[in-house]
Design a protein around this motif. Structure first.
Motif, PDB file in Angstrom:
ATOM      1  N   UNK A 270       0.800  -1.218   0.000  1.00  0.00           N
ATOM      2  CA  UNK A 270       0.000   0.000   0.000  1.00  0.00           C
ATOM      3  C   UNK A 270       0.835   1.273   0.000  1.00  0.00           C
ATOM      4  N   UNK A 271       2.033   1.221   0.646  1.00  0.00           N
ATOM      5  CA  UNK A 271       2.790   2.448   0.888  1.00  0.00           C
ATOM      6  C   UNK A 271       4.192   2.462   0.288  1.00  0.00           C
ATOM      7  N   UNK A 272       4.692   1.332  -0.187  1.00  0.00           N
ATOM      8  CA  UNK A 272       6.052   1.134  -0.708  1.00  0.00           C
ATOM      9  C   UNK A 272       7.099   1.078   0.389  1.00  0.00           C
ATOM     10  N   UNK A 273       6.721   1.162   1.634  1.00  0.00           N
ATOM     11  CA  UNK A 273       7.605   0.917   2.777  1.00  0.00           C
ATOM     12  C   UNK A 273       6.831   0.119   3.819  1.00  0.00           C
ATOM     13  N   UNK A 274       7.546  -0.409   4.803  1.00  0.00           N
ATOM     14  CA  UNK A 274       6.880  -1.093   5.902  1.00  0.00           C
ATOM     15  C   UNK A 274       7.633  -2.307   6.386  1.00  0.00           C
ATOM     16  N   UNK A 275       7.967  -3.234   5.480  1.00  0.00           N
ATOM     17  CA  UNK A 275       8.565  -4.488   5.924  1.00  0.00           C
ATOM     18  C   UNK A 275       9.958  -4.279   6.505  1.00  0.00           C
ATOM     19  N   UNK A 276      10.760  -3.399   5.903  1.00  0.00           N
ATOM     20  CA  UNK A 276      12.104  -3.178   6.422  1.00  0.00           C
ATOM     21  C   UNK A 276      12.086  -2.590   7.807  1.00  0.00           C
ATOM     22  N   UNK A 277      11.280  -1.575   7.992  1.00  0.00           N
ATOM     23  CA  UNK A 277      11.159  -0.927   9.294  1.00  0.00           C
ATOM     24  C   UNK A 277      10.663  -1.905  10.348  1.00  0.00           C
ATOM     25  N   UNK A 278       9.634  -2.659  10.019  1.00  0.00           N
ATOM     26  CA  UNK A 278       9.045  -3.593  10.976  1.00  0.00           C
ATOM     27  C   UNK A 278      10.032  -4.697  11.345  1.00  0.00           C
ATOM     28  N   UNK A 279      10.688  -5.293  10.349  1.00  0.00           N
ATOM     29  CA  UNK A 279      11.617  -6.390  10.638  1.00  0.00           C
ATOM     30  C   UNK A 279      12.807  -5.910  11.456  1.00  0.00           C
ATOM     31  N   UNK A 280      13.356  -4.745  11.129  1.00  0.00           N
ATOM     32  CA  UNK A 280      14.500  -4.228  11.884  1.00  0.00           C
ATOM     33  C   UNK A 280      14.149  -4.020  13.347  1.00  0.00           C
ATOM     34  N   UNK A 281      12.993  -3.430  13.595  1.00  0.00           N
ATOM     35  CA  UNK A 281      12.577  -3.166  14.979  1.00  0.00           C
ATOM     36  C   UNK A 281      12.315  -4.470  15.722  1.00  0.00           C
ATOM     37  N   UNK A 282      11.635  -5.421  15.077  1.00  0.00           N
ATOM     38  CA  UNK A 282      11.345  -6.702  15.727  1.00  0.00           C
ATOM     39  C   UNK A 282      12.631  -7.413  16.105  1.00  0.00           C
TER      40      UNK A 282
END
Length: 299
Positions: free
Chosen positions: A199-211
């Motif tokens: 939907x936004x072209x971002x999200x997975x990188x930020x989420x995985x790094x934080x997790x």
């Protein structure tokens, strides 16, 4: 090994130039004759690609946060901004992944415990992420609520959480395997990350790094995993926009992609020089800033 890696990166740079040129020729056979006017109209996108890729690949948070609002502000539609952002990240995040593989090789002897989990984490996270991505692209329309506002609020929470934990000692990373509950949590978060990225072209990188940071993994490994899964995700997302939506703006891609390749190459070097604590601080601040940007353009 170093020479071999250098050859891989050189080959990638050459392939990038060939692909961008092929896009240009496929878009317009006379593109080379229009080059002076194209440079005048679109040359600034090179610097946008450069800056976005440096930030994205040194923090793992994704370059779409720069591309998306910048492209919309400069006149692209929301669909064009989404599709073009994903296309540019194919080049920048892949270059960043090669850079982080070089860091992994250099640190393997001193931080073996940290890096031995990289492929296992990706093997767990990637299928769930791609399932969420393709489900959102092919079956889920944009939701009734504002994804931008939701993601901004979520990002602010995790950004401040990482900022508060930035001094945690993770020099050697965790040594124990992921528990069953942790694997389930990782699967769920990456599935959500895939949907948000569609939907936004971002999200997975930020989420995985934080997790991964919250699970006790060393910062370098967490960001490397985030960059690598982002690269695979955007490559898998682009075919939909090339053949179905047709929304990729080739003129922008022509100039932003080379800048993204250079930025992605430099990012891992910058990240290593910053050190773990500064890197987590930079990542947290970037997540917070990106959340505020999305919130501003969404309200």
């Amino acid at each position: 090994m170093a020479r071999l890696l250098f050859d891989y990166r050189s080959a990638y740079f050459l392939i990038t130039l060939i692909l961008v040129y092929s896009f240009a020729v496929g878009w317009d056979n006379n593109a080379h004759l229009k080059l002076p006017s194209l440079v005048e109209d679109y040359g600034h996108f090179f610097f946008i690609g450069l800056i976005a890729a440096i930030i994205a690949n040194s923090t793992g948070a994704g370059g779409g946060i720069v591309f998306f609002p910048a492209f919309v502000t400069l006149g692209l539609t929301t669909q064009q901004a989404l599709a073009t952002s994903l296309a540019i990240q194919c080049f920048g995040m892949t270059a960043g992944s090669l850079g982080w593989l070089r860091v992994r090789r250099l640190e393997a002897s001193g931080y073996h415990i940290q890096w031995r989990w990289l492929w296992r984490v990706l093997a767990i996270a990637l299928p769930a992420n791609l399932a969420g991505l393709w489900l959102a692209q092919w079956a889920l329309p944009a939701p009734a609520f504002s994804v931008h506002v939701f993601f901004s609020v979520f990002s602010l929470i995790v950004g401040f959480a990482v900022l508060l934990r930035r001094q945690a000692d993770q020099q050697h990373g965790r040594w124990q395997a992921l528990s069953t509950n942790e694997c389930y949590w990782l699967l769920v978060m990456c599935f959500i990350g895939g949907i948000v990225t569609a939907w936004l072209s971002i999200g997975i990188g930020e989420i995985l790094a934080v997790v991964l940071i919250f699970l006790g993994f060393r910062t370098n490994m967490a960001i490397a995993a985030a960059v690598m899964i982002s690269a695979i995700t955007v490559i898998c997302a682009v075919p939909y926009h090339v053949w179905i939506s047709g929304a990729v703006v080739v003129e922008v891609l022509m100039f932003a992609a080379p800048g993204a390749v250079i930025g992605g190459t430099l990012a891992s070097v910058l990240a290593v020089k910053l050190g773990a604590s500064r890197l987590k601080t930079a990542m947290a601040l970037w997540i917070i800033i990106s959340a505020l940007i999305y919130l501003a353009i969404s309200i």
